[in-house]
Motif scaffolding. Structure first.
Motif, mmCIF file in Angstrom:
data_model
loop_
_atom_site.group_PDB
_atom_site.id
_atom_site.type_symbol
_atom_site.label_atom_id
_atom_site.label_comp_id
_atom_site.label_asym_id
_atom_site.label_seq_id
_atom_site.Cartn_x
_atom_site.Cartn_y
_atom_site.Cartn_z
ATOM 1 N N ALA A 199 53.092 149.044 51.001
ATOM 2 C CA ALA A 199 51.624 149.061 51.130
ATOM 3 C C ALA A 199 51.036 147.900 50.339
ATOM 4 C CB ALA A 199 51.073 150.387 50.614
ATOM 5 N N SER A 200 51.571 147.691 49.150
ATOM 6 C CA SER A 200 51.070 146.614 48.308
ATOM 7 C C SER A 200 51.366 145.247 48.948
ATOM 8 C CB SER A 200 51.698 146.812 46.925
ATOM 9 O OG SER A 200 51.728 145.674 46.185
ATOM 10 N N GLN A 201 52.462 145.159 49.731
ATOM 11 C CA GLN A 201 52.777 143.889 50.426
ATOM 12 C C GLN A 201 51.832 143.650 51.610
ATOM 13 O OE1 GLN A 201 56.947 144.445 51.312
ATOM 14 N NE2 GLN A 201 57.453 144.462 49.144
ATOM 15 N N VAL A 202 51.562 144.701 52.406
ATOM 16 C CA VAL A 202 50.659 144.464 53.552
ATOM 17 C C VAL A 202 49.229 144.213 53.059
ATOM 18 C CG1 VAL A 202 52.050 145.838 55.185
ATOM 19 C CG2 VAL A 202 50.085 146.895 54.118
ATOM 20 N N ALA A 203 48.907 144.775 51.877
ATOM 21 C CA ALA A 203 47.531 144.652 51.361
ATOM 22 C C ALA A 203 47.176 143.228 50.914
ATOM 23 C CB ALA A 203 47.320 145.633 50.198
ATOM 24 N N LEU A 241 49.490 153.875 55.223
ATOM 25 C CA LEU A 241 49.731 154.239 56.626
ATOM 26 C C LEU A 241 50.102 153.019 57.464
ATOM 27 C CD1 LEU A 241 46.904 156.843 56.866
ATOM 28 C CD2 LEU A 241 49.266 157.275 57.553
ATOM 29 N N VAL A 242 49.463 151.886 57.191
ATOM 30 C CA VAL A 242 49.832 150.659 57.915
ATOM 31 C C VAL A 242 51.303 150.343 57.612
ATOM 32 C CG1 VAL A 242 49.415 148.181 58.177
ATOM 33 C CG2 VAL A 242 47.472 149.739 57.912
ATOM 34 N N ALA A 243 51.677 150.480 56.329
ATOM 35 C CA ALA A 243 53.055 150.181 55.922
ATOM 36 C C ALA A 243 54.039 151.132 56.603
ATOM 37 C CB ALA A 243 53.173 150.296 54.403
ATOM 38 N N LEU A 244 53.698 152.417 56.623
ATOM 39 C CA LEU A 244 54.603 153.393 57.230
ATOM 40 C C LEU A 244 54.716 153.175 58.741
ATOM 41 C CD1 LEU A 244 56.334 155.903 56.474
ATOM 42 C CD2 LEU A 244 54.400 157.304 57.223
ATOM 43 N N ALA A 245 53.574 152.919 59.373
ATOM 44 C CA ALA A 245 53.592 152.671 60.822
ATOM 45 C C ALA A 245 54.437 151.432 61.107
ATOM 46 C CB ALA A 245 52.162 152.497 61.341
ATOM 47 N N ALA A 246 54.309 150.411 60.260
ATOM 48 C CA ALA A 246 55.091 149.176 60.450
ATOM 49 C C ALA A 246 56.580 149.487 60.360
ATOM 50 C CB ALA A 246 54.693 148.150 59.394
ATOM 51 N N GLN A 247 56.934 150.290 59.347
ATOM 52 C CA GLN A 247 58.346 150.638 59.177
ATOM 53 C C GLN A 247 58.857 151.392 60.407
ATOM 54 O OE1 GLN A 247 59.181 153.598 56.165
ATOM 55 N NE2 GLN A 247 60.875 152.372 55.382
ATOM 56 N N THR A 270 56.821 143.613 56.922
ATOM 57 C CA THR A 270 55.542 143.634 56.205
ATOM 58 C C THR A 270 54.913 142.244 56.060
ATOM 59 O OG1 THR A 270 56.812 143.671 54.159
ATOM 60 C CG2 THR A 270 55.853 145.757 54.874
ATOM 61 N N ASP A 271 55.650 141.200 56.485
ATOM 62 C CA ASP A 271 55.025 139.870 56.469
ATOM 63 C C ASP A 271 54.753 139.368 57.897
ATOM 64 O OD1 ASP A 271 57.607 139.478 57.269
ATOM 65 O OD2 ASP A 271 58.050 137.864 55.841
ATOM 66 N N ASN A 272 54.927 140.245 58.885
ATOM 67 C CA ASN A 272 54.674 139.863 60.284
ATOM 68 C C ASN A 272 53.210 140.144 60.620
ATOM 69 O OD1 ASN A 272 54.387 139.733 63.048
ATOM 70 N ND2 ASN A 272 56.197 140.957 63.531
ATOM 71 N N GLU A 273 52.359 139.192 60.248
ATOM 72 C CA GLU A 273 50.906 139.381 60.377
ATOM 73 C C GLU A 273 50.492 139.702 61.824
ATOM 74 O OE1 GLU A 273 48.760 136.226 58.533
ATOM 75 O OE2 GLU A 273 46.827 136.952 59.253
#
Ligand code: DC
Length: 226
Positions: free
Chosen positions: A103-107, A43-49, A55-58
């Protein structure tokens, strides 16, 4: 077990090990709550998209993870949960391969993992919780009564995923799936915080040659003997 302790069973393992299906069935059999922690990372990944955050913008991702507007609804007629993000049903969107990779990248980002910690622990409600993920036994619920770690060969896991997608009418290539699984395993296992690994006191079950029901029975037996 003292009366004020809410029991937890953690079921960790790599993608395709069967942990989603097994966790959901064990939760149903026991009448307990279910935490699909992978869905939170998805969900974090989808919301980011959707909000055009890389996905690297902390800095951009932290507030998203901390204030994720999400609702999980149990749907007994379909298998699993219905997931609502910002009012929209995203149950299928979060399972797309692109979202899995993101998701695996944000994790891998420690501050994102930290931002999701309390939200995951809030799922611990009576009468009990089955928590499915990568670090449920090692980090999120280290006091769990039973910790299970499911494994299966990459070939078998890719085959399961392939069949799942074909069944959904999605045209896929087996070699590409095997590559995705291998890429995700490498990223999930090598990250510096909470890497995918069995907790010290976890029971490891290799599901390569086991049916779903066999594994569910095994987990329930293990729990009743705790
Ligand atoms: O279980 P899953 O495939 O839905 O998880 C999606 C991604 O989220 C996975 O590649 C790794 C990450 N994840 C994690 O790092 N920690 C968890 N507890 C659950 C998932």
């Amino acid at each position: 077990m003292p009366d004020d302790i809410i029991p937890v069973i953690t079921i960790d393992g790599p993608s395709g090990s069967g942990k989603g299906t097994i966790s959901s069935l064990v939760a149903q059999k026991l009448g307990w709550h279910l935490l699909d922690s992978g869905a939170l990372y998805r969900l974090v990944a989808l919301a980011a998209q959707r909000h055009s955050i890389a996905t690297d913008n902390e800095e951009g991702l932290i507030p998203l993870a901390a204030h994720l507007d999400v609702e999980f609804k149990v749907n007994s007629s379909k298998d699993g949960l219905v997931v609502i993000l910002e009012g929209e049903n995203v149950t299928d969107d979060i399972r797309a391969e692109e979202c899995s990779q993101m998701a695996s990248q944000v994790a891998v980002i420690p501050s994102i993992r930290l931002a999701l910690l309390d939200r995951q622990r809030a799922f611990l409600q009576p009468p009990g919780l089955v928590a499915d993920g990568r670090d449920m036994g090692s980090v999120v619920f280290p006091e769990a009564q039973l910790k299970v770690f499911l494994t299966a060969s990459q070939q078998i896991r890719a085959d399961r995923r392939y069949k799942q997608l074909i069944k959904k009418g999605i045209d896929v290539n087996f070699a590409a799936i095997l590559d995705y699984i291998s890429e995700r395993d490498t990223r999930d296992s090598r990250r510096s915080v909470s890497p995918l690994q069995a907790a010290d006191n976890a029971v490891v079950i290799d599901t390569s040659d086991l049916g779903i029901d066999d594994v569910v029975i095994r987990v329930l037996e293990l729990y009743s003997s705790t």
